[in-house]
Structures are given as C-alpha cells and as structure tokens.
Write a protein that holds these residues in place. Structure first.
Motif, PDB file in Angstrom:
ATOM      1  N   ASN A  28      17.356   5.082  23.255  1.00  0.00           N
ATOM      2  CA  ASN A  28      16.667   4.641  24.473  1.00  0.00           C
ATOM      3  C   ASN A  28      17.560   4.805  25.692  1.00  0.00           C
ATOM      4  N   SER A  29      18.839   4.469  25.545  1.00  0.00           N
ATOM      5  CA  SER A  29      19.778   4.634  26.656  1.00  0.00           C
ATOM      6  C   SER A  29      19.971   6.102  27.014  1.00  0.00           C
ATOM      7  N   LEU A  30      20.083   6.946  25.996  1.00  0.00           N
ATOM      8  CA  LEU A  30      20.199   8.388  26.269  1.00  0.00           C
ATOM      9  C   LEU A  30      18.989   8.894  27.034  1.00  0.00           C
ATOM     10  N   TYR A  31      17.807   8.477  26.590  1.00  0.00           N
ATOM     11  CA  TYR A  31      16.582   8.904  27.257  1.00  0.00           C
ATOM     12  C   TYR A  31      16.580   8.427  28.715  1.00  0.00           C
ATOM     13  N   TYR A  32      16.855   7.151  28.913  1.00  0.00           N
ATOM     14  CA  TYR A  32      16.849   6.606  30.280  1.00  0.00           C
ATOM     15  C   TYR A  32      17.848   7.342  31.159  1.00  0.00           C
ATOM     16  N   LEU A  33      19.068   7.498  30.681  1.00  0.00           N
ATOM     17  CA  LEU A  33      20.122   8.093  31.501  1.00  0.00           C
ATOM     18  C   LEU A  33      19.878   9.573  31.791  1.00  0.00           C
ATOM     19  N   SER A  34      19.241  10.279  30.864  1.00  0.00           N
ATOM     20  CA  SER A  34      19.143  11.737  30.993  1.00  0.00           C
ATOM     21  C   SER A  34      17.741  12.272  31.268  1.00  0.00           C
ATOM     22  N   ASP A  35      16.737  11.784  30.546  1.00  0.00           N
ATOM     23  CA  ASP A  35      15.420  12.427  30.560  1.00  0.00           C
ATOM     24  C   ASP A  35      14.292  11.631  31.204  1.00  0.00           C
ATOM     25  N   ASP A  36      14.454  10.348  31.333  1.00  0.00           N
ATOM     26  CA  ASP A  36      13.403   9.508  31.905  1.00  0.00           C
ATOM     27  C   ASP A  36      13.162   9.924  33.358  1.00  0.00           C
ATOM     28  N   PRO A  37      11.907  10.243  33.718  1.00  0.00           N
ATOM     29  CA  PRO A  37      11.625  10.626  35.105  1.00  0.00           C
ATOM     30  C   PRO A  37      12.037   9.562  36.119  1.00  0.00           C
ATOM     31  N   GLN A  38      12.085   8.296  35.692  1.00  0.00           N
ATOM     32  CA  GLN A  38      12.493   7.231  36.601  1.00  0.00           C
ATOM     33  C   GLN A  38      13.965   6.848  36.429  1.00  0.00           C
ATOM     34  N   GLY A  39      14.673   7.556  35.545  1.00  0.00           N
ATOM     35  CA  GLY A  39      16.089   7.299  35.317  1.00  0.00           C
ATOM     36  C   GLY A  39      16.953   8.113  36.270  1.00  0.00           C
ATOM     37  N   PRO A  40      18.258   8.014  36.122  1.00  0.00           N
ATOM     38  CA  PRO A  40      19.175   8.688  37.041  1.00  0.00           C
ATOM     39  C   PRO A  40      19.329  10.197  36.801  1.00  0.00           C
ATOM     40  N   GLY A  41      18.829  10.718  35.678  1.00  0.00           N
ATOM     41  CA  GLY A  41      18.906  12.153  35.416  1.00  0.00           C
ATOM     42  C   GLY A  41      20.313  12.685  35.211  1.00  0.00           C
ATOM     43  N   LEU A  42      21.123  11.942  34.517  1.00  0.00           N
ATOM     44  CA  LEU A  42      22.512  12.350  34.297  1.00  0.00           C
ATOM     45  C   LEU A  42      22.628  13.354  33.155  1.00  0.00           C
ATOM     46  N   GLU A  43      23.599  14.218  33.282  1.00  0.00           N
ATOM     47  CA  GLU A  43      24.017  15.047  32.153  1.00  0.00           C
ATOM     48  C   GLU A  43      25.296  14.392  31.654  1.00  0.00           C
ATOM     49  N   LEU A  44      25.221  13.806  30.462  1.00  0.00           N
ATOM     50  CA  LEU A  44      26.335  13.001  29.970  1.00  0.00           C
ATOM     51  C   LEU A  44      27.458  13.868  29.407  1.00  0.00           C
ATOM     52  N   ALA A  45      28.666  13.509  29.758  1.00  0.00           N
ATOM     53  CA  ALA A  45      29.854  14.173  29.238  1.00  0.00           C
ATOM     54  C   ALA A  45      30.144  13.652  27.831  1.00  0.00           C
ATOM     55  N   ALA A  46      30.942  14.392  27.102  1.00  0.00           N
ATOM     56  CA  ALA A  46      31.293  14.010  25.731  1.00  0.00           C
ATOM     57  C   ALA A  46      31.891  12.603  25.680  1.00  0.00           C
ATOM     58  N   ALA A  47      32.754  12.266  26.611  1.00  0.00           N
ATOM     59  CA  ALA A  47      33.379  10.935  26.626  1.00  0.00           C
ATOM     60  C   ALA A  47      32.343   9.841  26.862  1.00  0.00           C
ATOM     61  N   GLU A  48      31.336  10.145  27.645  1.00  0.00           N
ATOM     62  CA  GLU A  48      30.282   9.158  27.906  1.00  0.00           C
ATOM     63  C   GLU A  48      29.414   8.950  26.660  1.00  0.00           C
ATOM     64  N   LEU A  49      29.116  10.037  25.973  1.00  0.00           N
ATOM     65  CA  LEU A  49      28.383   9.924  24.706  1.00  0.00           C
ATOM     66  C   LEU A  49      29.217   9.139  23.691  1.00  0.00           C
ATOM     67  N   ASP A  50      30.514   9.440  23.637  1.00  0.00           N
ATOM     68  CA  ASP A  50      31.410   8.715  22.721  1.00  0.00           C
ATOM     69  C   ASP A  50      31.379   7.214  23.002  1.00  0.00           C
ATOM     70  N   TYR A  51      31.384   6.863  24.280  1.00  0.00           N
ATOM     71  CA  TYR A  51      31.351   5.451  24.662  1.00  0.00           C
ATOM     72  C   TYR A  51      30.075   4.783  24.141  1.00  0.00           C
ATOM     73  N   LEU A  52      28.934   5.407  24.375  1.00  0.00           N
ATOM     74  CA  LEU A  52      27.662   4.827  23.930  1.00  0.00           C
ATOM     75  C   LEU A  52      27.574   4.779  22.404  1.00  0.00           C
ATOM     76  N   GLN A  53      28.047   5.824  21.740  1.00  0.00           N
ATOM     77  CA  GLN A  53      28.054   5.828  20.277  1.00  0.00           C
ATOM     78  C   GLN A  53      28.975   4.732  19.749  1.00  0.00           C
ATOM     79  N   GLY A  54      30.093   4.541  20.410  1.00  0.00           N
ATOM     80  CA  GLY A  54      31.011   3.475  20.030  1.00  0.00           C
ATOM     81  C   GLY A  54      30.379   2.102  20.156  1.00  0.00           C
TER      82      GLY A  54
END
Length: 168
Positions: A28-54
């Motif tokens: 859900n966080s990945l969707y919101y951050l990257s793909d949600d039309p009402q989200g920020p539309g970020l392209e997440l870096a590997a370190a950011e994905l690592d943080y969320l996975q952690g």
C-alpha cells in the motif's frame, strides 16, 4: 527533514505499525508513494525500498515474538503457534520475493523464543497448572521445528505431544 524524507518516514511508520500482515501495508505504501494518482509520484531509490522493506520485517519480528511470549497466551492479542508458523512462512516468502538476505539473526531469535515457549508450555502442562494452548497439529509443529533445525531438540517429542488431538 525535506518533504521526500518526511513522506518516507511517515510511510515507514505506517508499515512498521501495520496490522497482522505487514507486507500489505508495504505494498500500500509503495502504491501511494509511486502510483497513486493522488500520491506524490515518487520513483523510489533502492535505499528507500530497503527502508520500507526493513519496516515490514521489523513488524513481522514484533508479531512473531509477541506470539512466542508465554505471558501473552491469555490476552486477546495472542494468536498462537499456528499463527507463528503462518507468519514465518509469510516472512520467508516476502524475503524471497524481494530477493532480500535471509534474516539469520531473527531466525535465531525465533528459535530461542520458540524453544523457551515450548519448554514453558510443557512444564506448565506437566505441572497441571494449565492446559496446552497450542493451536497447530503435531505435523505442522514438527515441520516447523524441522525447518528451524529443532527436530533433534531433547524435548521435541514432548513438545509435539502438546498439540491437540482434535486437530490431527
């Protein structure tokens, strides 16, 4: 802290304090951050994905250890060894799906907590101070013990005897 960092921190907190299936909060966080039309539309870096996975793994750890704490057995939040087995399998699939390194330290923690839990359960059942709360079959527990390398533990057969016969 800039806006991007604040968004990631907020989403990390959501994942970390999510419900019983942390990977759903992660997706859900990945969707919101990257793909949600009402989200920020970020392209997440590997370190950011690592943080969320952690954060998802940290939540799995909390859930697993919560259900391996004997003091929680009589509380509404307790889900039992059957759920520990399911959550461990979910965690392993999450790790595999994202090609993350194995969580050997967490596995050692779970092995120690499971051993202590089962020894305590066996002691209390044998002393007659409680009935077993195990909510899995002996074959499910045996498979889990084998998977964790505990099938040769001295109390293994006694632990398996704690499983309720009606679940067989």
């Amino acid at each position: 802290m800039d806006q991007r960092q604040q968004l990631l921190t907020d989403e990390g907190l959501i994942v970390r304090h999510a419900g019983e299936i942390p990977e759903i909060a992660y997706y859900n966080s990945l969707y919101y951050l990257s793909d949600d039309p009402q989200g920020p539309g970020l392209e997440l870096a590997a370190a950011e994905l690592d943080y969320l996975q952690g954060q998802a793994i940290a939540r799995y750890r909390e859930i697993l250890l919560r259900d391996l704490e004997p003091g929680n057995r009589d509380l509404a939040l307790y889900r039992g060894i059957g759920r520990v087995i399911w959550n461990w399998q979910r965690l392993e699939k999450f790790i595999e799906r994202h090609q993350l390194p194995a969580c050997l330290e967490l596995q050692q923690e779970v092995v120690a907590a499971l051993t202590a839990f089962l020894d305590n359960e066996l002691h209390e059942v044998q002393a007659g101070t409680r009935t077993s709360c195990l909510n899995c079959t002996s074959s499910q527990l045996a498979d889990f013990l084998r998977h964790l390398g505990l099938e040769q533990a001295p109390s293994c057969s006694a632990w398996l005897s704690l499983c309720p016969p009606e679940l067989e």
